[in-house]
Design a protein around this motif. Structure first.
Motif, PDB file in Angstrom:
ATOM      1  N   VAL A 154      -5.163 -15.434   1.664  1.00 22.04           N
ATOM      2  CA  VAL A 154      -5.612 -14.224   0.958  1.00 22.04           C
ATOM      3  C   VAL A 154      -4.443 -13.610   0.190  1.00 22.04           C
ATOM      4  O   VAL A 154      -3.277 -13.958   0.408  1.00 22.04           O
ATOM      5  CB  VAL A 154      -6.184 -13.175   1.953  1.00 22.04           C
ATOM      6  N   ALA A 155      -4.776 -12.670  -0.698  1.00 21.31           N
ATOM      7  CA  ALA A 155      -3.742 -11.922  -1.414  1.00 21.31           C
ATOM      8  C   ALA A 155      -2.991 -11.026  -0.431  1.00 21.31           C
ATOM      9  O   ALA A 155      -3.560 -10.600   0.580  1.00 21.31           O
ATOM     10  CB  ALA A 155      -4.381 -11.082  -2.517  1.00 21.31           C
ATOM     11  N   PRO A 156      -1.712 -10.726  -0.695  1.00 19.63           N
ATOM     12  CA  PRO A 156      -0.914  -9.932   0.256  1.00 19.63           C
ATOM     13  C   PRO A 156      -1.567  -8.609   0.652  1.00 19.63           C
ATOM     14  O   PRO A 156      -1.562  -8.232   1.827  1.00 19.63           O
ATOM     15  CB  PRO A 156       0.397  -9.703  -0.492  1.00 19.63           C
ATOM     16  N   GLY A 157      -2.147  -7.909  -0.311  1.00 23.38           N
ATOM     17  CA  GLY A 157      -2.736  -6.618  -0.001  1.00 23.38           C
ATOM     18  C   GLY A 157      -3.995  -6.711   0.826  1.00 23.38           C
ATOM     19  O   GLY A 157      -4.428  -5.718   1.439  1.00 23.38           O
ATOM     20  N   THR A 158      -4.601  -7.896   0.880  1.00 23.54           N
ATOM     21  CA  THR A 158      -5.856  -8.089   1.614  1.00 23.54           C
ATOM     22  C   THR A 158      -5.619  -8.447   3.074  1.00 23.54           C
ATOM     23  O   THR A 158      -6.488  -8.234   3.921  1.00 23.54           O
ATOM     24  CB  THR A 158      -6.692  -9.191   0.934  1.00 23.54           C
ATOM     25  N   ALA A 159      -4.453  -9.004   3.386  1.00 25.12           N
ATOM     26  CA  ALA A 159      -4.206  -9.524   4.732  1.00 25.12           C
ATOM     27  C   ALA A 159      -4.334  -8.442   5.798  1.00 25.12           C
ATOM     28  O   ALA A 159      -5.047  -8.616   6.802  1.00 25.12           O
ATOM     29  CB  ALA A 159      -2.826 -10.173   4.798  1.00 25.12           C
ATOM     30  N   LYS A 160      -3.647  -7.316   5.613  1.00 28.90           N
ATOM     31  CA  LYS A 160      -3.708  -6.251   6.614  1.00 28.90           C
ATOM     32  C   LYS A 160      -5.118  -5.702   6.748  1.00 28.90           C
ATOM     33  O   LYS A 160      -5.567  -5.352   7.846  1.00 28.90           O
ATOM     34  CB  LYS A 160      -2.722  -5.134   6.254  1.00 28.90           C
ATOM     35  N   GLU A 161      -5.820  -5.617   5.618  1.00 24.73           N
ATOM     36  CA  GLU A 161      -7.200  -5.126   5.644  1.00 24.73           C
ATOM     37  C   GLU A 161      -8.089  -6.036   6.493  1.00 24.73           C
ATOM     38  O   GLU A 161      -8.869  -5.562   7.322  1.00 24.73           O
ATOM     39  CB  GLU A 161      -7.747  -5.068   4.207  1.00 24.73           C
ATOM     40  N   ILE A 162      -7.952  -7.351   6.316  1.00 29.62           N
ATOM     41  CA  ILE A 162      -8.776  -8.302   7.065  1.00 29.62           C
ATOM     42  C   ILE A 162      -8.431  -8.281   8.552  1.00 29.62           C
ATOM     43  O   ILE A 162      -9.311  -8.352   9.412  1.00 29.62           O
ATOM     44  CB  ILE A 162      -8.615  -9.716   6.471  1.00 29.62           C
TER      45      ILE A 162
END
Length: 393
Positions: free
Chosen positions: A227-235
């Motif tokens: 995933v994109a870096p900004g999406t990882a923490k969200e997931i």
């Protein structure tokens, strides 16, 4: 336990993960004295749920080392289904394409670590756990290792020092430099269950954000979702129900709905490789030599081949009554590994850069390429065997 009382060895291996242990196991009963230093404690005190996709070639190496039969679980990969989201192209690799009984196996990292450690202690290999290496020095005739053990600084010398530690100690070496590339991607890793049970098929699905892989693991699947870096923490922060829904949307309907998720973790993805894997009396192997993107599962298999071929070079050098760790031996090993490591690096890097994009023309071209590959058996065999065995095919 360490039996050597002189403080001098032919070989000192720094880093007691599976790659370092593999090297130590190949050298047993050869008359070559070796010491393995590992910073962590004993393996039963740690738990690492990461899945490892082992090629059939790596299975053969582990079988020769006597470590394969000690694994508590392994899941065969009977085929690999490769597709590209947004295009119709796909290809399927089978054991018949490569001329092997199975393409590979999925194992648990902690299980592999423990099985190799058990084999290592059975063979009475010199091994120190909890030894933190602080400094390396090398001259024309030997290398020195300084390490902290139980509150004391110790020193060991050897004809050859081998770094299998992931690359941290190489920063001390002025002749070793790394080339790096940040993919601007993160990998989310978890074990998941689906409505359709696994049947030995590994799925590699390319998307604009990066590949998503589902590997057969026991009765379920090991997920590696790029995933994109900004999406990882969200997931990572999503509740299980929302996470499984997002995964289903992203992957598609091939396995039906995803029904269960284990603990999730995430880490950044980059390419890093040493411009030279040797310097005076020192060799780099495994992640100390190169760290690859997890696409196609090449990294660990490449590191295992590093260890096996270095051990063969060391044994050949001793058999020829030549000097272990001398420039001639290091040059031979460097040449021996150059094509395999370069090809593995270029292969994974090219896959990521070709398939991880939003360009519709390139996406359809990649889809056409997958379909064409499925129709050319000799090309499929060439690619499959090099994924499994490296450049030796």
């Amino acid at each position: 336990m360490v039996d050597n009382t002189t403080g001098h060895y032919d070989i000192v291996i720094i880093g007691g993960g599976p790659v370092g242990m593999a090297l130590a196991l190949v050298l047993r009963d050869t008359g070559i004295s070796s010491l393995l230093l590992e910073a962590r404690g004993l393996p039963e005190k740690f738990e690492d749920p990461r899945p490892l996709a082992l090629s059939y070639g790596s299975h053969l190496i582990l079988h020769r080392l006597g470590a394969w039969d000690k694994l508590t679980q392994n899941t065969p990969i009977t085929s690999i289904h490769i597709s590209n989201r947004g295009s119709l192209g796909q290809t399927i690799l089978t054991p018949d394409d490569a001329g092997v009984p199975t393409l590979g196996f999925v194992v648990n990292y902690h299980d592999l670590f423990c099985s190799m450690h058990k084999k290592l202690t059975e063979t009475k290999t010199d091994y120190i756990a909890g030894a933190t290496v602080t400094r390396l020095e090398a001259n024309e005739s030997s290398g020195d290792v300084y390490f902290d053990y139980q509150g004391k600084e110790e020193k060991i010398t050897a004809r050859l020092l081998i770094l299998a530690d992931g690359g941290q100690l190489a920063k001390q070496l002025p002749d070793i430099t790394y080339q790096t590339h940040d993919y601007q991607q993160w990998a989310v890793v978890a074990n998941v269950s689906a409505e359709k049970k696994q049947t030995g098929i590994a799925y590699e699905r390319f998307t604009a954000d990066g590949p998503v892989a589902l590997l057969p693991n026991g009765e379920d699947f090991a997920l590696v979702w790029t995933v994109a870096p900004g999406t990882a923490k969200e997931i990572i922060a999503l509740d299980d129900k929302t996470f499984l829904f997002r995964l289903h949307q992203h992957f598609g309907d091939r396995l039906g709905k995803f029904t269960k998720a284990g603990k999730r973790s995430a880490f950044p993805l980059s390419l890093k490789y040493a411009t030279s894997i040797t310097t005076q009396r020192i060799v780099l192997i495994g992640n100390a030599a190169q760290t690859l993107h997890p696409v196609a599962g090449q990294g660990f298999n490449l590191g295992l081949r590093d260890a096996y071929e270095l051990a063969c070079e060391i044994i050949d050098t001793k058999t020829a009554s030549s000097e272990i760790g001398a420039p001639a031996m290091l040059s031979r090993y460097r040449q021996r590994r150059h094509i395999d490591s370069t090809a593995g690096r270029l292969f994974t890097d090219s896959l990521v850069k070709l398939f991880s994009n939003k360009n519709k023309t390139l996406k359809h071209a990649c889809g056409f390429g997958l379909s064409a590959l499925d129709c050319i058996p000799p090309l499929k065999r060439f690619i499959a065997r090099r994924m499994i065995f490296g450049v030796r095919g």
